[in-house]
Design an enzyme around this catalytic site. Structure first.
Site, PDB file in Angstrom:
ATOM      1  N   GLU A   1      -6.994   5.504   7.380  1.00  0.00           N
ATOM      2  CA  GLU A   1      -6.647   6.904   7.110  1.00  0.00           C
ATOM      3  C   GLU A   1      -7.806   7.847   6.539  1.00  0.00           C
ATOM      4  OE1 GLU A   1      -3.047   5.943   5.217  1.00  0.00           O
ATOM      5  OE2 GLU A   1      -2.184   5.506   7.140  1.00  0.00           O
TER       6      GLU A   1
ATOM      7  N   GLU B   1      -6.366  -4.092  10.867  1.00  0.00           N
ATOM      8  CA  GLU B   1      -5.236  -3.215  11.009  1.00  0.00           C
ATOM      9  C   GLU B   1      -5.444  -2.135  12.295  1.00  0.00           C
ATOM     10  OE1 GLU B   1      -2.852  -2.131   7.221  1.00  0.00           O
ATOM     11  OE2 GLU B   1      -4.820  -0.758   7.138  1.00  0.00           O
TER      12      GLU B   1
ATOM     13  N   HIS C   1      -9.770   1.997   4.791  1.00  0.00           N
ATOM     14  CA  HIS C   1      -8.389   2.130   5.322  1.00  0.00           C
ATOM     15  C   HIS C   1      -8.708   3.100   6.609  1.00  0.00           C
ATOM     16  CE1 HIS C   1      -4.486   3.187   6.478  1.00  0.00           C
ATOM     17  NE2 HIS C   1      -4.138   1.971   5.677  1.00  0.00           N
TER      18      HIS C   1
ATOM     19  N   GLY D   1       1.789   2.861  10.912  1.00  0.00           N
ATOM     20  CA  GLY D   1       3.012   3.860  10.806  1.00  0.00           C
ATOM     21  C   GLY D   1       3.687   4.358  12.072  1.00  0.00           C
TER      22      GLY D   1
ATOM     23  N   ASN E   1       0.754  -1.193   0.069  1.00  0.00           N
ATOM     24  CA  ASN E   1       0.097  -0.039  -0.059  1.00  0.00           C
ATOM     25  C   ASN E   1       0.900   1.138  -0.021  1.00  0.00           C
ATOM     26  OD1 ASN E   1      -1.933   1.987   0.181  1.00  0.00           O
ATOM     27  ND2 ASN E   1      -2.410   1.471   2.564  1.00  0.00           N
ATOM     28  N   TRP E   2       0.973   1.648  -1.258  1.00  0.00           N
ATOM     29  CA  TRP E   2       1.928   2.962  -1.197  1.00  0.00           C
ATOM     30  C   TRP E   2       1.399   4.352  -0.905  1.00  0.00           C
ATOM     31  CZ3 TRP E   2       4.142   1.725  -7.149  1.00  0.00           C
ATOM     32  CH2 TRP E   2       5.108   0.697  -6.919  1.00  0.00           C
ATOM     33  N   LYS E   3      -0.008   4.216  -0.449  1.00  0.00           N
ATOM     34  CA  LYS E   3      -0.623   5.429  -0.195  1.00  0.00           C
ATOM     35  C   LYS E   3      -0.271   6.686  -0.936  1.00  0.00           C
ATOM     36  CE  LYS E   3      -0.369   3.553   4.458  1.00  0.00           C
ATOM     37  NZ  LYS E   3      -0.256   3.847   5.863  1.00  0.00           N
TER      38      LYS E   3
ATOM     39  N   GLY F   1       2.637  -0.982   4.429  1.00  0.00           N
ATOM     40  CA  GLY F   1       2.479   0.489   3.850  1.00  0.00           C
ATOM     41  C   GLY F   1       4.184   0.958   3.752  1.00  0.00           C
TER      42      GLY F   1
ATOM     43  N   SER G   1       2.782  -1.381  10.719  1.00  0.00           N
ATOM     44  CA  SER G   1       3.899  -1.621  11.033  1.00  0.00           C
ATOM     45  C   SER G   1       4.871  -2.843  10.872  1.00  0.00           C
ATOM     46  CB  SER G   1       4.317  -1.108  12.456  1.00  0.00           C
ATOM     47  OG  SER G   1       3.908   0.191  12.726  1.00  0.00           O
TER      48      SER G   1
HETATM   49  P1  PGA Z   1       2.447   0.776   7.855  1.00  0.00           P
HETATM   50  O1  PGA Z   1       0.938   1.069   7.097  1.00  0.00           O
HETATM   51  O2  PGA Z   1       3.022  -0.529   7.163  1.00  0.00           O
HETATM   52  O3  PGA Z   1       3.394   1.897   7.163  1.00  0.00           O
HETATM   53  O4  PGA Z   1       2.156   0.785   9.190  1.00  0.00           O
HETATM   54  C1  PGA Z   1       0.325   0.084   6.717  1.00  0.00           C
HETATM   55  C2  PGA Z   1      -1.075   0.482   6.226  1.00  0.00           C
HETATM   56  O5  PGA Z   1      -1.651   1.384   6.547  1.00  0.00           O
HETATM   57  O6  PGA Z   1      -1.721  -0.280   5.547  1.00  0.00           O
END
Ligand code: PGA
Length: 252
Positions: free
Chosen positions: A98, A168, A96, A174, A6-8, A232, A211
């Site tokens: 976010e 998640e 997600h 993150g 997931n490159w966001k 991520g 993470s």
């Molecule tokens: P992260 O993100 O690996 O940077 O914690 C995971 C995600 O939000 O899918």
């Protein structure tokens, strides 16, 4: 096992192409393992070009990071599931944390997105997870139940193929904090029970995200019933991502 990058909102289109082209053979080799499926989720603007490279690699799929809850029409700035299907997306992340947090997406809205994806035969990666306050108050299962309720309701009327539920914990995304494997294992088994009871023939898979790194992938990969990872920040670096794929699948 599924490994979702997931490159966001990272990687410009040129950087996305470099990531894929610069590691073309190694990426193809990862997907060539019959126990592994890799899913790359770039931004909308890179989907088409990235698909051009991935389409030559069996076992490496394309995913989007979101889609509209509407089928089509006057929804400026939104991207429909039909558009994603035409560009060749095999998967799409929805719900997600976010988006739930920054854009106030509700459980009902997420469920409508899942409906659109199922209509287009795109595999939904439906994200759920509790905040740190909810975790401390031991509300995880209540939160997951509330998040998944509308999704399960929508799916009861459709015949979904190969769904993905991604657990998640919000406090783990993150932050470098990873949930204890035993704790993740109990959530994974609870999610399996839930969908087996409510969607017996859907063949859903449960993934973990938050993470995930080279340091913890092997340990997380041994969790009973875990079918994949949502990765991520570590997925932005191909070598780190590749190591996670190898370590996370080493227990298979
Ligand atoms: P992260 O993100 O690996 O940077 O914690 C995971 C995600 O939000 O899918």
């Amino acid at each position: 096992m599924l490994f979702i990058a997931n490159w966001k909102m990272n990687m410009l289109p040129a950087q996305s192409l470099d990531w894929c082209l610069g590691n073309k053979q190694e990426l193809a080799d990862l997907g060539a393992d019959e126990n592994i499926e890799v899913v790359i989720c770039p931004s909308f603007v890179s989907l088409h070009q990235v698909k051009g490279i991935l389409s030559l690699m069996p076992g490496v799929a394309l995913g989007a990071q979101d889609c509209s809850a509407h089928a089509q029409g006057a929804f400026t700035g939104q991207v429909s599931a039909a558009m994603l299907a035409e560009v060749g997306a095999d998967y799409c992340i929805v719900g997600h944390s976010e988006r739930r947090h920054h854009l106030a997406e509700s459980n009902e809205l997420v469920a409508e997105k899942v409906r659109r994806l199922v209509e287009m035969q795109i595999r939904a990666i439906s994200c759920v997870g509790e905040t740190s306050a909810q975790f401390e108050q031991q509300l995880t299962y209540d939160v997951l139940q509330a998040q998944l309720g509308p999704v399960l309701k929508v799916l009861a009327h459709q015949k979904p193929a190969r769904l993905v539920f991604a657990y998640e914990p919000v406090w783990s995304i993150g932050t470098g904090k990873v949930a204890e494997p035993d704790y993740i294992a109990s959530v994974v088994s609870w999610l399996h029970e839930l969908w087996q009871e409510q969607l017996p023939d859907s063949g859903a898979l449960v993934a973990y995200g938050g993470s995930v790194t080279e340091e913890n992938a092997a340990q997380l990969g041994r969790i009973q019933g875990l079918g994949g990872f949502l990765i991520g920040s570590a997925s932005l670096n191909f070598q780190k991502f590749k190591n996670i794929v190898h370590l996370g699948s080493s227990a298979l």
